[in-house]
Design an enzyme around this catalytic site. Sequence first.
Site, mmCIF file in Angstrom:
data_model
loop_
_atom_site.group_PDB
_atom_site.id
_atom_site.type_symbol
_atom_site.label_atom_id
_atom_site.label_comp_id
_atom_site.label_asym_id
_atom_site.label_seq_id
_atom_site.Cartn_x
_atom_site.Cartn_y
_atom_site.Cartn_z
ATOM 1 N N GLY A 87 0.814 -1.210 0.000
ATOM 2 C CA GLY A 87 0.000 0.000 0.000
ATOM 3 C C GLY A 87 0.845 1.256 0.000
ATOM 4 O O GLY A 87 1.821 1.373 -0.730
ATOM 5 N N GLN B 128 3.070 2.733 2.025
ATOM 6 C CA GLN B 128 4.517 2.595 2.243
ATOM 7 C C GLN B 128 5.093 1.397 1.498
ATOM 8 O O GLN B 128 6.229 1.420 1.038
ATOM 9 C CB GLN B 128 4.816 2.458 3.733
ATOM 10 C CG GLN B 128 4.883 3.765 4.497
ATOM 11 C CD GLN B 128 6.085 4.610 4.111
ATOM 12 O OE1 GLN B 128 7.139 4.113 3.751
ATOM 13 N NE2 GLN B 128 5.906 5.924 4.199
ATOM 14 N N THR C 267 -4.719 -1.338 12.152
ATOM 15 C CA THR C 267 -5.845 -2.141 12.619
ATOM 16 C C THR C 267 -5.835 -3.562 12.060
ATOM 17 O O THR C 267 -6.557 -4.432 12.557
ATOM 18 C CB THR C 267 -7.170 -1.469 12.233
ATOM 19 O OG1 THR C 267 -7.142 -1.143 10.831
ATOM 20 C CG2 THR C 267 -7.396 -0.208 13.048
ATOM 21 N N HIS D 242 5.949 1.869 11.882
ATOM 22 C CA HIS D 242 5.218 2.614 12.909
ATOM 23 C C HIS D 242 5.138 1.699 14.113
ATOM 24 O O HIS D 242 4.915 0.491 13.975
ATOM 25 C CB HIS D 242 3.827 2.970 12.395
ATOM 26 C CG HIS D 242 3.001 3.818 13.329
ATOM 27 N ND1 HIS D 242 3.550 4.743 14.193
ATOM 28 C CD2 HIS D 242 1.653 3.873 13.542
ATOM 29 C CE1 HIS D 242 2.591 5.351 14.869
ATOM 30 N NE2 HIS D 242 1.431 4.828 14.498
ATOM 31 N N GLY E 80 5.010 6.904 0.850
ATOM 32 C CA GLY E 80 5.780 6.030 -0.020
ATOM 33 C C GLY E 80 6.039 6.615 -1.397
ATOM 34 O O GLY E 80 7.093 6.357 -1.997
ATOM 35 N N ASP F 192 3.998 10.648 16.825
ATOM 36 C CA ASP F 192 3.311 10.543 15.537
ATOM 37 C C ASP F 192 1.797 10.695 15.718
ATOM 38 O O ASP F 192 1.147 11.470 15.007
ATOM 39 C CB ASP F 192 3.620 9.195 14.885
ATOM 40 C CG ASP F 192 3.028 9.066 13.493
ATOM 41 O OD1 ASP F 192 3.632 9.593 12.545
ATOM 42 O OD2 ASP F 192 1.960 8.450 13.353
ATOM 43 N N GLU G 176 -0.549 13.948 14.404
ATOM 44 C CA GLU G 176 -1.719 13.765 13.540
ATOM 45 C C GLU G 176 -2.971 14.372 14.163
ATOM 46 O O GLU G 176 -3.765 15.029 13.486
ATOM 47 C CB GLU G 176 -1.941 12.275 13.286
ATOM 48 C CG GLU G 176 -0.883 11.630 12.410
ATOM 49 C CD GLU G 176 -0.985 10.113 12.382
ATOM 50 O OE1 GLU G 176 -0.298 9.499 11.540
ATOM 51 O OE2 GLU G 176 -1.721 9.533 13.213
ATOM 52 N N GLU H 181 -5.720 29.127 0.392
ATOM 53 C CA GLU H 181 -4.433 29.804 0.540
ATOM 54 C C GLU H 181 -3.528 29.159 1.595
ATOM 55 O O GLU H 181 -2.363 29.549 1.752
ATOM 56 C CB GLU H 181 -4.654 31.282 0.858
ATOM 57 C CG GLU H 181 -5.290 32.044 -0.302
ATOM 58 C CD GLU H 181 -5.337 33.545 -0.070
ATOM 59 O OE1 GLU H 181 -4.566 34.038 0.766
ATOM 60 O OE2 GLU H 181 -6.146 34.205 -0.735
ATOM 61 N N SER I 285 3.038 40.059 3.929
ATOM 62 C CA SER I 285 2.996 41.501 4.193
ATOM 63 C C SER I 285 3.154 41.791 5.682
ATOM 64 O O SER I 285 2.932 40.925 6.540
ATOM 65 C CB SER I 285 1.670 42.077 3.706
ATOM 66 O OG SER I 285 0.606 41.638 4.544
#
Length: 367
Positions: free
Chosen positions: A26, A28, A84, A108, A134, A191, A195, A231, A256
């Site tokens: 998938g 990674q 999971t 992970h 990935g 991590d 998130e 933006e 600015s």
Amino acid sequence: MARIYYDQDADLGALKGKTVAIIGYGIQGRGQALNLRDSGVKVIVAQRSGGPNYDIAKQDGFAPVSASDATKKADVIILLAQDTLQSQIYRESITPNLRPGKALSFSHGFAILYGLVKPPKDVDVVMVAPKGPGSLLRSQFLEGKGVPALVAVYQDATGHAKRIALAWAKGIGSTRAGVLETTFKEETETDNFGEQAVLCGGVSALIKAGFETLVEAGYQPELAYFECLHELKLITDMIYASGIHSGIQGMRKRVSDTAKWGDISRGPRVIDAHVKENMRKLLVEIQSGAFAKEWIAEHEAGRPNFTRLMQQDDNHLIERTGAALRAMMPWIGEVRSPKSVVRSKQTNAQRTTQTTPKRRQAARSRA
């Protein structure tokens, strides 16, 4: 300060004569498998048949097998399926074929830290966590560059665990940029916090809150979309930029003086001590395992709240407004996954010719 490893600190020879199994082709999996293969490492891919990732692996020149068969053949097993799913894959396909001296590897630390995977004491357990998707890992590798990564050793049964991990990191190109030493606990907790509090949860909630504030005050949704969402990329690109003008202060040098003053004088009123206290509460939930338990229970229950909340935001006015406005901006490319890249046989010019009229019509209808 973190210890950082580079190319000279890693030896691909640690993987010589070994077979590396990538479990899951998938986000990674694809990038790591291709980079390792291009680095001269013997790679096999485990991916269930019948899905798009299976077809992609075949088109990339691999012969996908089951996770069980891959584990039997591999010396280094890299488990890259979703958090999971890792417990079930490990229990059903990896455990029966895990022999002493093999290396069980992750990108992970979630499954190890929260006990979803409990490896035996006679195998190495290591982690290399690239700090990018990935697709970026692959594109940077092809350009002769690399994506920074984290490296950690949870269990060193053979005495060679770090050598294996650093060789893996070198094989995917990360030691070209630098690999920071950490632990499974530190990587997972930071991590998840990033998130939730900033990168995904914090940013999306801030965008929606700003958008809703303007719309509720009577401003046009289209203008609110431009100011609070569209933006944002301009600002994050300025923060992300390399060189002398980088980071938050680098961004401030590019806007600015009015924007600067609004930033430094009003920003802390929005993200105030109350928000920071909420962040601390999130961190405690992550550290205690409460978040992991909640997420695992949600998944096992069929994800009812996950589905409801995702559908709720699918129908948010900001999404409907954005869909029409993006149709007016053909220069914005689609963010495509590896599977869509492989499936697509169209050139960019063909895709623009086919889709732009419909998008313009949608935009005119919206107006």
